[in-house]
Design an enzyme around this catalytic site. Structure first.
Site, PDB file in Angstrom:
ATOM      1  N   ILE A  71      -1.336   5.509  -4.810  1.00 31.27           N
ATOM      2  CA  ILE A  71      -0.369   6.486  -5.337  1.00 31.27           C
ATOM      3  C   ILE A  71      -0.194   6.292  -6.850  1.00 31.27           C
ATOM      4  O   ILE A  71      -0.105   7.255  -7.593  1.00 31.27           O
ATOM      5  CB  ILE A  71       1.004   6.350  -4.618  1.00 31.27           C
ATOM      6  N   ASN A 127       9.276  -5.072  -8.479  1.00 32.32           N
ATOM      7  CA  ASN A 127       7.888  -4.966  -8.026  1.00 32.32           C
ATOM      8  C   ASN A 127       6.976  -5.571  -9.088  1.00 32.32           C
ATOM      9  O   ASN A 127       6.706  -4.953 -10.114  1.00 32.32           O
ATOM     10  CB  ASN A 127       7.542  -3.492  -7.765  1.00 32.32           C
ATOM     11  N   CYS A 130       2.297  -4.278  -7.758  1.00 32.18           N
ATOM     12  CA  CYS A 130       1.592  -3.031  -7.453  1.00 32.18           C
ATOM     13  C   CYS A 130       0.117  -3.136  -7.858  1.00 32.18           C
ATOM     14  O   CYS A 130      -0.196  -3.368  -9.024  1.00 32.18           O
ATOM     15  CB  CYS A 130       2.226  -1.842  -8.160  1.00 32.18           C
ATOM     16  N   LYS A 165       9.447  -8.978  -5.493  1.00 29.10           N
ATOM     17  CA  LYS A 165       8.431  -8.565  -4.506  1.00 29.10           C
ATOM     18  C   LYS A 165       7.053  -9.070  -4.910  1.00 29.10           C
ATOM     19  O   LYS A 165       6.514  -8.703  -5.956  1.00 29.10           O
ATOM     20  CB  LYS A 165       8.421  -7.044  -4.378  1.00 29.10           C
ATOM     21  N   ILE A 191       4.799  -9.001   2.065  1.00 30.94           N
ATOM     22  CA  ILE A 191       3.845  -8.864   0.985  1.00 30.94           C
ATOM     23  C   ILE A 191       3.668  -7.398   0.588  1.00 30.94           C
ATOM     24  O   ILE A 191       3.920  -6.494   1.378  1.00 30.94           O
ATOM     25  CB  ILE A 191       2.439  -9.447   1.373  1.00 30.94           C
ATOM     26  N   GLY A 244       2.475  -4.506   8.141  1.00 29.76           N
ATOM     27  CA  GLY A 244       1.947  -4.125   9.449  1.00 29.76           C
ATOM     28  C   GLY A 244       2.882  -4.224  10.632  1.00 29.76           C
ATOM     29  O   GLY A 244       2.428  -4.192  11.777  1.00 29.76           O
ATOM     30  N   GLY A 265       6.977  -0.403   6.607  1.00 24.74           N
ATOM     31  CA  GLY A 265       6.394   0.572   5.686  1.00 24.74           C
ATOM     32  C   GLY A 265       5.527   1.579   6.398  1.00 24.74           C
ATOM     33  O   GLY A 265       5.977   2.630   6.840  1.00 24.74           O
TER      34      GLY A 265
HETATM   35  C1  FMN Z   1       2.106   4.960   0.317  1.00 25.25           C
HETATM   36  C2  FMN Z   1       2.668   3.636  -0.104  1.00 25.25           C
HETATM   37  C3  FMN Z   1       3.434   3.542  -1.272  1.00 25.25           C
HETATM   38  C4  FMN Z   1       3.978   2.312  -1.673  1.00 25.25           C
HETATM   39  N1  FMN Z   1       4.736   2.252  -2.800  1.00 25.25           N
HETATM   40  C5  FMN Z   1       5.331   1.071  -3.161  1.00 25.25           C
HETATM   41  C6  FMN Z   1       6.197   1.009  -4.296  1.00 25.25           C
HETATM   42  O1  FMN Z   1       6.463   2.013  -4.968  1.00 25.25           O
HETATM   43  N2  FMN Z   1       6.742  -0.207  -4.618  1.00 25.25           N
HETATM   44  C7  FMN Z   1       6.490  -1.347  -3.876  1.00 25.25           C
HETATM   45  O2  FMN Z   1       7.013  -2.416  -4.212  1.00 25.25           O
HETATM   46  N3  FMN Z   1       5.689  -1.306  -2.785  1.00 25.25           N
HETATM   47  C8  FMN Z   1       5.110  -0.133  -2.415  1.00 25.25           C
HETATM   48  N4  FMN Z   1       4.309  -0.077  -1.287  1.00 25.25           N
HETATM   49  C9  FMN Z   1       4.096  -1.307  -0.480  1.00 25.25           C
HETATM   50  C10 FMN Z   1       5.026  -1.343   0.738  1.00 25.25           C
HETATM   51  O3  FMN Z   1       6.388  -1.349   0.354  1.00 25.25           O
HETATM   52  C11 FMN Z   1       4.745  -2.578   1.629  1.00 25.25           C
HETATM   53  O4  FMN Z   1       4.934  -3.744   0.865  1.00 25.25           O
HETATM   54  C12 FMN Z   1       3.326  -2.593   2.193  1.00 25.25           C
HETATM   55  O5  FMN Z   1       2.915  -1.294   2.542  1.00 25.25           O
HETATM   56  C13 FMN Z   1       3.168  -3.517   3.408  1.00 25.25           C
HETATM   57  O6  FMN Z   1       3.973  -3.099   4.498  1.00 25.25           O
HETATM   58  P1  FMN Z   1       3.436  -2.150   5.698  1.00 25.25           P
HETATM   59  O7  FMN Z   1       2.143  -2.725   6.171  1.00 25.25           O
HETATM   60  O8  FMN Z   1       4.534  -2.153   6.727  1.00 25.25           O
HETATM   61  O9  FMN Z   1       3.234  -0.795   5.090  1.00 25.25           O
HETATM   62  C14 FMN Z   1       3.743   1.150  -0.882  1.00 25.25           C
HETATM   63  C15 FMN Z   1       2.979   1.246   0.300  1.00 25.25           C
HETATM   64  C16 FMN Z   1       2.441   2.469   0.695  1.00 25.25           C
HETATM   65  C17 FMN Z   1       1.647   2.535   1.968  1.00 25.25           C
END
Ligand code: FMN
Length: 305
Positions: A71, A127, A130, A165, A191, A244, A265
């Site tokens: 993104i 954050n 990223c 984070k 993570i 996950g 997430g």
């Molecule tokens: C589409 C998308 C956008 C994300 N945007 C951010 C963000 O803006 N800031 C951030 O700290 N993490 C962001 N993340 C990371 C998530 O907050 C999370 O740390 C990561 O996806 C792992 O968790 P999950 O496997 O449950 O998705 C994003 C993840 C996804 C999939």
């Protein structure tokens, strides 16, 4: 539901340990109609000082056990956030945590100072992880000295609790975790996504416009569990574990690894009712397993290994 599910993360008190993960449910207000039980906190989409248009499309690609995203922190910037988004957030009856990114340490500081003055915002998540932007983000999260500097600056500028984070894209997560703890963070979130890539074999081209992206979803869960476990062995501050999580068994595993709360997430992107279901399921899990205080689960694997 009568059980007390509340949890204290440094200075931050949440009504339950289930959170949404930043960037996966926008600014939260669109998600509310799907939630019977509110999560302990909604972590807002990542914010930067100036508006960001994000990376070239396509920005999402599916993989066998997760998604890749690039993104690139698309967001309206601080001013538009205050004008357009904030009014939609004032009636949400749970904690709201802002998630901030910057090109420079000073930008992080300005965001922290301004956001922590807003009554709607209960905490700031920094954050430094990223993988989808060239400047800032992961640059701060892969070097313990830089991680210390940016988190220290945010702690000095913020009047609300600060959560750092962390990125899994490092050799030793413990060095970064110790640095942000020393810098005064109230808690650690971990993570963020792992850098990955997909190629469209029909065209021979990378599937994402930005070529590489962050992998999230079930594929990364064992890595997240391992990193939470390693980090919980060395820090005293609480950990919010994510990566996950799809069901209550995944929540319990993350708590046993040493997390005091979890964030959802990719799971929420697949099923928007998941965070509220997991709040109820945690209560049910305790009932079925005769657990009086759910907090006894936290770090169980550390005590038993
Ligand atoms: C589409 C998308 C956008 C994300 N945007 C951010 C963000 O803006 N800031 C951030 O700290 N993490 C962001 N993340 C990371 C998530 O907050 C999370 O740390 C990561 O996806 C792992 O968790 P999950 O496997 O449950 O998705 C994003 C993840 C996804 C999939």
């Amino acid at each position: 539901m009568s059980r007390d599910l509340s949890i204290k993360l440094g200075r931050l008190i949440l009504k339950n340990p289930i959170l949404t993960a930043s960037g996966t449910c926008g600014f939260g207000y669109e998600l509310i109609p799907f939630l019977q039980e509110l999560p302990g906190a909604i972590v807002l989409k990542g914010l930067t000082l100036e508006e960001r248009k994000g990376n070239p499309t396509p920005r999402i690609a599916e993989t066998p056990a997760g998604i890749l995203n690039s993104i690139g922190l698309q967001n309206p910037g601080l001013r538009q956030f205050k004008e357009d988004v904030l009014p939609k957030l004032c009636n949400i009856n749970t904690c709201l945590i802002a998630n901030i990114s910057g090109n420079t340490i000073e930008e992080y500081g300005i965001l922290a100072e301004e956001l922590s003055q807003l009554p709607e915002i209960s905490a700031i998540e920094v954050n430094i992880s990223c993988p989808n932007v060239k400047k800032g983000g992961i640059v701060f999260g892969t070097d313990p000295k830089e991680a210390y500097k940016v988190v220290r600056h945010v702690v000095e500028k913020s009047t609300v609790p600060v959560i750092a984070k962390l990125s899994p894209n490092v050799t030793d997560i413990r060095e970064i975790a110790l640095a942000v703890e020393r810098a005064g963070a109230d808690a650690i979130s971990m993570i963020n996504t792992l850098l990955g890539m997909k190629i469209d074999i029909k065209t021979g081209r990378p599937a994402l416009g930005n070529i590489m992206g962050g992998l999230s979803g079930p594929a990364i869960r064992p890595i997240a569990v391992r990193m939470v476990y390693q980090t919980a062995q060395v820090v005293k501050i609480p950990i919010i574990g994510m990566g996950g999580i799809r069901n209550i068994e995944d929540v319990v595993e993350m708590l046993m690894a040493g997390a005091s709360a979890v964030a959802i997430g990719t799971g929420t992107m697949i099923d928007p009712t998941l965070p509220s279901r997991l709040v109820r399921d945690l209560d049910e899990y305790c009932k079925q397993n005769n657990i009086t205080d759910w907090k006894d689960i936290i770090g169980l694997a550390l005590r038993r290994s």
